[in-house]
Design a protein around this motif. Structure first.
Motif, PDB file in Angstrom:
ATOM      1  N   HIS A  34       0.832  -1.195   0.000  1.00 53.42           N
ATOM      2  CA  HIS A  34       0.000   0.000   0.000  1.00 53.42           C
ATOM      3  C   HIS A  34       0.873   1.254   0.000  1.00 53.42           C
ATOM      4  O   HIS A  34       1.894   1.317   0.685  1.00 53.42           O
ATOM      5  CB  HIS A  34      -0.928   0.009   1.207  1.00 53.42           C
ATOM      6  CG  HIS A  34      -1.846  -1.181   1.262  1.00 53.42           C
ATOM      7  ND1 HIS A  34      -2.900  -1.345   0.389  1.00 53.42           N
ATOM      8  CD2 HIS A  34      -1.852  -2.269   2.071  1.00 53.42           C
ATOM      9  CE1 HIS A  34      -3.524  -2.478   0.663  1.00 53.42           C
ATOM     10  NE2 HIS A  34      -2.904  -3.056   1.682  1.00 53.42           N
ATOM     11  N   LEU A  35       0.440   2.225  -0.753  1.00 55.77           N
ATOM     12  CA  LEU A  35       1.206   3.464  -0.889  1.00 55.77           C
ATOM     13  C   LEU A  35       1.377   4.160   0.462  1.00 55.77           C
ATOM     14  O   LEU A  35       2.463   4.669   0.779  1.00 55.77           O
ATOM     15  CB  LEU A  35       0.510   4.405  -1.878  1.00 55.77           C
ATOM     16  CG  LEU A  35       1.163   5.774  -2.070  1.00 55.77           C
ATOM     17  CD1 LEU A  35       2.585   5.617  -2.611  1.00 55.77           C
ATOM     18  CD2 LEU A  35       0.328   6.645  -3.002  1.00 55.77           C
ATOM     19  N   THR A  36       0.322   4.169   1.278  1.00 63.37           N
ATOM     20  CA  THR A  36       0.407   4.839   2.576  1.00 63.37           C
ATOM     21  C   THR A  36       1.466   4.208   3.453  1.00 63.37           C
ATOM     22  O   THR A  36       2.240   4.905   4.110  1.00 63.37           O
ATOM     23  CB  THR A  36      -0.962   4.790   3.289  1.00 63.37           C
ATOM     24  OG1 THR A  36      -1.948   5.377   2.448  1.00 63.37           O
ATOM     25  CG2 THR A  36      -0.899   5.545   4.602  1.00 63.37           C
ATOM     26  N   ASN A  37       1.510   2.880   3.479  1.00 60.89           N
ATOM     27  CA  ASN A  37       2.525   2.188   4.269  1.00 60.89           C
ATOM     28  C   ASN A  37       3.927   2.507   3.774  1.00 60.89           C
ATOM     29  O   ASN A  37       4.855   2.684   4.571  1.00 60.89           O
ATOM     30  CB  ASN A  37       2.299   0.679   4.237  1.00 60.89           C
ATOM     31  CG  ASN A  37       1.069   0.256   5.013  1.00 60.89           C
ATOM     32  OD1 ASN A  37       0.571   1.013   5.851  1.00 60.89           O
ATOM     33  ND2 ASN A  37       0.578  -0.934   4.746  1.00 60.89           N
ATOM     34  N   ARG A  38       4.090   2.557   2.453  1.00 61.91           N
ATOM     35  CA  ARG A  38       5.409   2.871   1.899  1.00 61.91           C
ATOM     36  C   ARG A  38       5.840   4.277   2.291  1.00 61.91           C
ATOM     37  O   ARG A  38       6.992   4.507   2.658  1.00 61.91           O
ATOM     38  CB  ARG A  38       5.392   2.725   0.367  1.00 61.91           C
ATOM     39  CG  ARG A  38       5.338   1.289  -0.105  1.00 61.91           C
ATOM     40  CD  ARG A  38       5.779   1.176  -1.564  1.00 61.91           C
ATOM     41  NE  ARG A  38       4.864   1.889  -2.459  1.00 61.91           N
ATOM     42  CZ  ARG A  38       3.803   1.344  -3.027  1.00 61.91           C
ATOM     43  NH1 ARG A  38       3.491   0.080  -2.785  1.00 61.91           N
ATOM     44  NH2 ARG A  38       3.042   2.040  -3.846  1.00 61.91           N
ATOM     45  N   VAL A  39       4.912   5.222   2.222  1.00 58.22           N
ATOM     46  CA  VAL A  39       5.234   6.604   2.583  1.00 58.22           C
ATOM     47  C   VAL A  39       5.585   6.698   4.069  1.00 58.22           C
ATOM     48  O   VAL A  39       6.587   7.321   4.451  1.00 58.22           O
ATOM     49  CB  VAL A  39       4.059   7.540   2.245  1.00 58.22           C
ATOM     50  CG1 VAL A  39       4.306   8.932   2.814  1.00 58.22           C
ATOM     51  CG2 VAL A  39       3.866   7.621   0.733  1.00 58.22           C
ATOM     52  N   GLN A  80      -3.583  11.782   8.799  1.00 55.98           N
ATOM     53  CA  GLN A  80      -4.022  10.389   8.900  1.00 55.98           C
ATOM     54  C   GLN A  80      -4.814  10.144  10.175  1.00 55.98           C
ATOM     55  O   GLN A  80      -5.797   9.397  10.188  1.00 55.98           O
ATOM     56  CB  GLN A  80      -2.819   9.454   8.866  1.00 55.98           C
ATOM     57  CG  GLN A  80      -2.113   9.397   7.530  1.00 55.98           C
ATOM     58  CD  GLN A  80      -1.018   8.362   7.551  1.00 55.98           C
ATOM     59  OE1 GLN A  80      -1.280   7.168   7.471  1.00 55.98           O
ATOM     60  NE2 GLN A  80       0.213   8.809   7.686  1.00 55.98           N
ATOM     61  N   ALA A  81      -4.364  10.761  11.263  1.00 57.77           N
ATOM     62  CA  ALA A  81      -5.012  10.527  12.559  1.00 57.77           C
ATOM     63  C   ALA A  81      -6.430  11.065  12.594  1.00 57.77           C
ATOM     64  O   ALA A  81      -7.291  10.514  13.290  1.00 57.77           O
ATOM     65  CB  ALA A  81      -4.179  11.162  13.671  1.00 57.77           C
ATOM     66  N   VAL A  82      -6.697  12.140  11.847  1.00 63.41           N
ATOM     67  CA  VAL A  82      -8.033  12.757  11.887  1.00 63.41           C
ATOM     68  C   VAL A  82      -8.861  12.421  10.652  1.00 63.41           C
ATOM     69  O   VAL A  82      -9.995  12.900  10.526  1.00 63.41           O
ATOM     70  CB  VAL A  82      -7.911  14.292  12.031  1.00 63.41           C
ATOM     71  CG1 VAL A  82      -7.159  14.649  13.300  1.00 63.41           C
ATOM     72  CG2 VAL A  82      -7.227  14.914  10.812  1.00 63.41           C
ATOM     73  N   ALA A  83      -8.307  11.616   9.745  1.00 62.16           N
ATOM     74  CA  ALA A  83      -9.028  11.300   8.508  1.00 62.16           C
ATOM     75  C   ALA A  83     -10.263  10.450   8.794  1.00 62.16           C
ATOM     76  O   ALA A  83     -10.318   9.691   9.756  1.00 62.16           O
ATOM     77  CB  ALA A  83      -8.103  10.564   7.538  1.00 62.16           C
ATOM     78  N   ARG A  84     -11.235  10.562   7.955  1.00 59.07           N
ATOM     79  CA  ARG A  84     -12.450   9.769   8.089  1.00 59.07           C
ATOM     80  C   ARG A  84     -12.166   8.311   7.744  1.00 59.07           C
ATOM     81  O   ARG A  84     -11.312   8.018   6.909  1.00 59.07           O
ATOM     82  CB  ARG A  84     -13.543  10.319   7.168  1.00 59.07           C
ATOM     83  CG  ARG A  84     -14.022  11.708   7.568  1.00 59.07           C
ATOM     84  CD  ARG A  84     -15.119  12.181   6.659  1.00 59.07           C
ATOM     85  NE  ARG A  84     -15.619  13.500   7.046  1.00 59.07           N
ATOM     86  CZ  ARG A  84     -16.582  14.153   6.422  1.00 59.07           C
ATOM     87  NH1 ARG A  84     -17.160  13.607   5.347  1.00 59.07           N
ATOM     88  NH2 ARG A  84     -16.975  15.341   6.841  1.00 59.07           N
TER      89      ARG A  84
END
Length: 222
Positions: A34-39, A80-84
């Motif tokens: 996943h792109l988020t994990n890579r970032v 990320q912490a406040v994202a829906r």
């Protein structure tokens, strides 16, 4: 180099820990689908490399860029912490959001540390001519120059460093407890409950990273 880390052994040990952690996050980034994990893993690796470089006062001309990158990373973890939940980012659930808040704080603290050390290095830049003194007077001349130029600029840094030292020391203890709790709750007869090595490695690296941060901030509060 951080002013109380005059021992090469301590500096090399911290450098090794930071680079080891950075290498782990690079591998995790390469394995992530996943792109988020890579970032996220890439940002952790970059933070550890920048902290290792700070120990040796490398690339001082890029301090502002380093601070900007880490500040941006802190903001990214806040987002990320406040994202829906429907965005399906890494921070899912209360535990994941809490972890992202901690990572945001860590990135911000690293940026602050680089800024504080950059200020200290700038304040102590004028002590270089002391090396031209005779050997018998060089040490005293350097010490007086450090106290006269660097100390005033570090007054507020010490005030900030003390609570950050306490925070990261407490965080290190929490991650150690989590690591030990995982091992203690594994039934000896049921291997299916053994946690993934990545989870154990994550807690171990978080504990080491927090301990290093606490130690580095502690040196600035002295």
């Amino acid at each position: 180099m951080i002013r109380v880390f005059n021992s090469p052994a301590i500096t090399w040990a911290l450098t090794a820990v930071l680079l080891l952690g950075g290498s782990h996050y690079v591998l995790q980034a390469a394995k992530s689908r996943h792109l988020t994990n890579r970032v996220n893993n890439s940002l952790h690796a970059l933070m550890m490399v920048l902290m290792a470089a700070m120990l040796w006062n490398l690339a001082p001309s890029t301090v502002l860029a380093q601070i900007a990158i880490l500040a941006g990373a802190a903001l990214w973890f806040v987002i990320q912490a406040v994202a829906r939940p429907e965005f399906k980012l890494l921070c899912a659930g209360s535990q994941g959001r809490l972890k992202c808040v901690y990572h945001s704080f860590t990135m911000g603290a690293a940026a602050l540390m680089i800024a504080m050390m950059g200020h200290a290095a700038t304040a102590g830049h004028d002590i270089a001519p002391a090396t031209a003194m005779p050997a018998s007077n060089a040490h005293h001349g350097t010490a007086s120059a450090v106290h006269s130029t660097a100390a005033p600029g570090l007054d507020h840094s010490a005030d900030l460093a003390i609570p950050l030292t306490v925070f990261f020391a407490a965080a290190a203890v929490v991650f150690i407890v989590l690591l030990l709790r995982y091992r203690a709750t594994i039934p000896a007869h049921h291997s299916a409950y053994i946690p993934k090595p990545s989870r154990r490695a994550e807690h171990g690296l978080e504990a080491l990273g927090a301990a290093v941060m606490a130690l580095m901030f502690a040196t600035m509060s002295a």
